[in-house]
Each structure stands twice: as structure tokens, then as C-alpha cells.
Design a protein around this motif. Sequence first.
Motif, PDB file in Angstrom:
ATOM      1  N   GLU A  87       0.816  -1.159  -0.082  1.00  0.00           N
ATOM      2  CA  GLU A  87      -0.001   0.075   0.021  1.00  0.00           C
ATOM      3  C   GLU A  87       0.870   1.093   0.092  1.00  0.00           C
ATOM      4  O   GLU A  87       0.547   2.333  -0.789  1.00  0.00           O
ATOM      5  CB  GLU A  87      -0.733   0.021   1.300  1.00  0.00           C
ATOM      6  CG  GLU A  87      -2.530  -0.375   1.143  1.00  0.00           C
ATOM      7  CD  GLU A  87      -3.172  -0.365   2.490  1.00  0.00           C
ATOM      8  OE1 GLU A  87      -3.165  -1.337   3.038  1.00  0.00           O
ATOM      9  OE2 GLU A  87      -3.407   0.942   2.522  1.00  0.00           O
ATOM     10  N   ALA A  88       1.838   1.365   0.796  1.00  0.00           N
ATOM     11  CA  ALA A  88       2.582   2.598   0.906  1.00  0.00           C
ATOM     12  C   ALA A  88       3.323   3.116  -0.482  1.00  0.00           C
ATOM     13  O   ALA A  88       3.208   4.021  -1.038  1.00  0.00           O
ATOM     14  CB  ALA A  88       3.882   2.246   1.983  1.00  0.00           C
ATOM     15  N   THR A  89       4.078   1.955  -1.052  1.00  0.00           N
ATOM     16  CA  THR A  89       4.510   2.124  -2.279  1.00  0.00           C
ATOM     17  C   THR A  89       3.448   2.392  -3.439  1.00  0.00           C
ATOM     18  O   THR A  89       3.584   3.335  -4.323  1.00  0.00           O
ATOM     19  CB  THR A  89       5.538   0.957  -2.566  1.00  0.00           C
ATOM     20  OG1 THR A  89       6.299   0.731  -1.734  1.00  0.00           O
ATOM     21  CG2 THR A  89       6.214   1.378  -4.004  1.00  0.00           C
ATOM     22  N   ILE A 138       0.658   4.160  -2.806  1.00  0.00           N
ATOM     23  CA  ILE A 138       0.215   5.447  -2.676  1.00  0.00           C
ATOM     24  C   ILE A 138       1.285   6.614  -3.267  1.00  0.00           C
ATOM     25  O   ILE A 138       1.079   7.494  -4.028  1.00  0.00           O
ATOM     26  CB  ILE A 138      -0.040   5.658  -1.430  1.00  0.00           C
ATOM     27  CG1 ILE A 138      -1.208   5.011  -0.635  1.00  0.00           C
ATOM     28  CG2 ILE A 138      -0.112   7.451  -0.945  1.00  0.00           C
ATOM     29  CD1 ILE A 138      -1.343   4.933   0.769  1.00  0.00           C
TER      30      ILE A 138
END
Lengths: 301, 301
Positions: free
Chosen positions: B111-113, B115
Motif C-alpha cells: 500500500e505505501a509504495t 500511494i
Amino acid sequence: MSSRLSFEQYLQNTTDQVTEALKEVIPVHWDVPQSLRDAMQYSLMAGGKRLRPLLVVAAAEALGAQRTAAFPVACAVEMVHTYSLIHDDLPAMDNDDYRRGKLTNHKVYGEATAILAGDALLTHAFYCVVQAGRKSGVPAEALLSIVEDLSELAGARGMVGGQVADMEGEQGMTDLEQLQYIHMHKTGDLIVFSLLAGARIGGATEGQLEALRVFGRDLGLAFQIQDDILDLTGDEQKMGKKTQSDVNQQKVTYPFFIGMEASLEQVRLLTQSAKDALGRAELQDSSRLMEIADYLMRRDH
Amino acid sequence: MSSRLSFEQYLQNTTDQVTEALKEVIPVHWDVPQSLRDAMQYSLMAGGKRLRPLLVVAAAEALGAQRTAAFPVACAVEMVHTYSLIHDDLPAMDNDDYRRGKLTNHKVYGEATAILAGDALLTHAFYCVVQAGRKSGVPAEALLSIVEDLSELAGARGMVGGQVADMEGEQGMTDLEQLQYIHMHKTGDLIVFSLLAGARIGGATEGQLEALRVFGRDLGLAFQIQDDILDLTGDEQKMGKKTQSDVNQQKVTYPFFIGMEASLEQVRLLTQSAKDALGRAELQDSSRLMEIADYLMRRDH
């Protein structure tokens, strides 16, 4: 000439004027979904030092431009900074509930709206840059260079790249070189952008831009090392967030690698090197930028 | 003059050339964290119709410009479209595991990457717009207007606003007027942008831009109603996603409000009205844009 304001007054005036300008770029009766407008506004108005807008204004003035010509771009860089904080705070990233003593965006508006409010702030920043031409007559070529700088320094090769490296660093692969990469990109690049943008509004030469780029790099790194130091030693009340959070999150910092004394020395050396670069830039009046460099080194939050 | 390509060949050539150009704007040895580059590249190269780049190229050519002058902006709009899909697919939004038959970005990169890859694509889009000037000599004033259009039509008053309204609609507050707002902004605004940007590259007059804006609005709405229809009736294999997902997710659609027959009729009427507006634009050669309008109405995926 009017009498010169004290630095504290200059800082306060500029911060207040930028905050007023930020209110105007997201008008109350904007034809966008209310929740989106509220979420954008919430984080933009959640306080903060307005350091990047201050640098845009001070750099423009150092080149002899009117400060009002710098306001649209000052707003733009604060929007980019704000969007990056909203996305950083998300559960998938740092998962922070508080920032500057207030609930983070996703805690108030929900994750989906927070992601989209960030997206909208980033997008609107570019709109604001163009408005510097429409409203204040900044030449088209200068504005295009500002758009180009912003897209590079806030993007994959700049701030976003630094954030990715930071996340990967949290998984335990960091050394000092990597930490420097993170600091220079995650924080430094937007500081460099602010100075370049202000200077372009003031019609800077290539040589002046280059000197300000060096000033910004050194100042940005000093700023971030100071942040690392304050996170370990600062007053929670003044910081508006829990200190020692870097320790608790096992986040590596400058003091972690080189110790507290050497970190403090780095801040001093980098600030001096920044001021030296500034001295070589031959600006019309670099005194406010010099004062800002000293102020950042002295700050306690 | 060379013999005229069939529409199918024109479509294939343009899609291929845009895909090649997209590979170049994110070079293999780009100095960004590898995971970020990979994540950006993954979604950009995950297929798709390249409709928006096609419209940029076709609009530029309709005004008499060289197609190569349109490629940087064609890449920009595809990046904005791609970023919006990455963020839409996130768990906090539609929570989709597949898109076009492939795993969604966050399922592959986390998810972080995902976003941040979305953030970086949006930011890099503005860089690409500026490159249209650096590489192809598109005038600065035209480029600034393209930056302005993109920031408006992709931002809070455009695509992002449509996405927020869509999310809120899923919570059961939608009527036909609201659905039209969602369709026009979430999908339509980037289609309008593509046409305006291509036209600006070709040096369009205000009157031509206005006619193309109407063409884009009607075409965009027709396109999205057609999407609603295909989601109910289309072939899963061709669509590259589960059909009837709108029904399963209780998402309201045009057929839901006005029935299938009336929806099909709306697509026909809007396509005709789009073509009428195009006829009034007095372009140098509007035939490809006319063919695209017909093609979109006939498509089965």
C-alpha cells in the motif's frame, strides 16, 4: 525607506500573510464536494512554521521582487508540503494519529478522503503556480521553470523518492549515506525548490540560482539534522508531537549514527556553509535569508 | 500525400507510439529508488486503451500539428489517469485486487509504495507537460494553459472531486444528477483535458477550444454510460475484470436509474451531439476525432 522590521516581526508578518493567502486559494464557497474542501483546508490550516513559503518570499525579496508576486508560489509549496504530511501520516505509512497536536487528516476525515485531499492539494499547487503569472505578471518562461523544478524536486527524483527510501530504511537497511539521501530528498528538495522559485520570480541569473541551490541543500540538511536532535531532546509541548518517537519507532537518525555532539556540530557547519554560498550569490539583499538560516539553527521546535 | 491509414491501423500505431514514449519518460536507469520506479512502470505498462493519449494526439493533428509534439502531453495525461487508478484501487477506496486482468499496484508493491507511486506519477505528469516545450517547441503560453487546465480538470474541481462524490455515492446518497456529476468529473474531465491540450498544442483559437470542450463533455459522458452498460453486459475476458461488479458493489449506474434501453439511447444521442459540436469547431481535419467518437460508441470492452 521605512524602518526595518525586527526578524521576529518579519517572520510573523510573512507567516500571517501567507496564511491569509492560503485561505483565499481554497475559497469558502468552492464548487467541490464539501468533505474534500474541508479536509484540504483542515490540514492547510493546522499550523506549522510556514518555512517553505517564508523561503519563497524571502528569496523573491532578496532579488528585489515584490513579496505579493511570491504569494501564489508560496501557497503552492505549502500545499505540496501539506499533502506530503497527510500521505505520510496514513496507516499504510507512519500511521500517526496526531500532528502538531491535532488529529491527523485521516483520523478526522477517513483514509479515502485523506488520500484524495492529498492528491487534490498536490494538483492544486500547480494551479497556484500558474496564477503567479495570471495575477502578478511573472513571465511565462519563469513559471514553466518553476513548474519543472516543482515536478522534479517534489517527485520521484525528489521528495517522493526520499519518502520511499525512508520507508525502506525503516525496514532496517539504512546507513549514514542512505540517511543523508533521505534527508536531502524528503526534506531538502522542497527547501531548495522554495529558494529557486522565489529567485526565479525575482528574475535570478543562472549563477544566482546555482548559489541558492547550494544554500538550500546545506540549509535543508541542517534543518533535518536539527529535527532529529529536537526529536530526542525537544519539549513535547513546543513540538506539538511526542518526542523520542524516532527512538520508539526504531527510526535511525543523525545522532544515532554520529552521536549528539557531532550532530550539533554538523548543524553549525552546514549552516555556515549555507551562509557562505549565499554570500557568493550576489543578491540585492540577502540579509533576511541569512537571518532565516540562523533562526533555523537556533530554533527549539 | 501518403495513403490514409484505416482507423484500426491509426489506432494501433498511435497506441504503440504512446506506449514507446511512456517507456522513455521513465527510463530504466532512472536515479530513483528501484521499488518506486518499478511500481510506477508496472501500472503505466499494465495495458489499457490509451484513450486519453489518443485524444491528445488526434486533437493536435486535427489542428495541423505534428503528432510528435503531442507525445509529452499524451504521456502526461496517461500518467494522471494511471495514478488515479492506483489510488482508486487501494483498500481504503475500492479495494480491488485486479485491474485489466493483472494484480493491482498495492497487491504487488504494498500500500505505501502504491500511494507514493501514484503521487510520483501525478507529479511527473507536470514535468512531461513542460518537456513538450523543451523538446518540441510548444510555446510557453500554451504550456502554461495546459498546466492550468490539467490542475483544474484533474484536481478538486475535476477528477478528484468526482472521485470523492463517487465514494460518497457508494454510501447511498446518489440520484441521477449526482451520478452525472460523478461521471462528468471522474471520467469526463480528463477527456476534456486531453482534447483541449491537443488543441492548444495545435494553436487552437478560443472558439475551437470551446467547441472541443463541448465535444469532450458529451463524449466523456457517453463513454462512461457505455462503461456502465458494458459492466452489466460485457464479456469478462474482453473487459479484463469481473463484470456485474457494479451490481455486486451496489454501485448505482445509468441503467439502474433509467434502464438499459434508455441508457443505450443516451450513448447514441450524446455521441451525435458530440459530433455536432466537433463539426462546428472548424478544425483543419476532424475526421479522426469523428472516427474515435464512433469507435467508442461501438466498443465492446
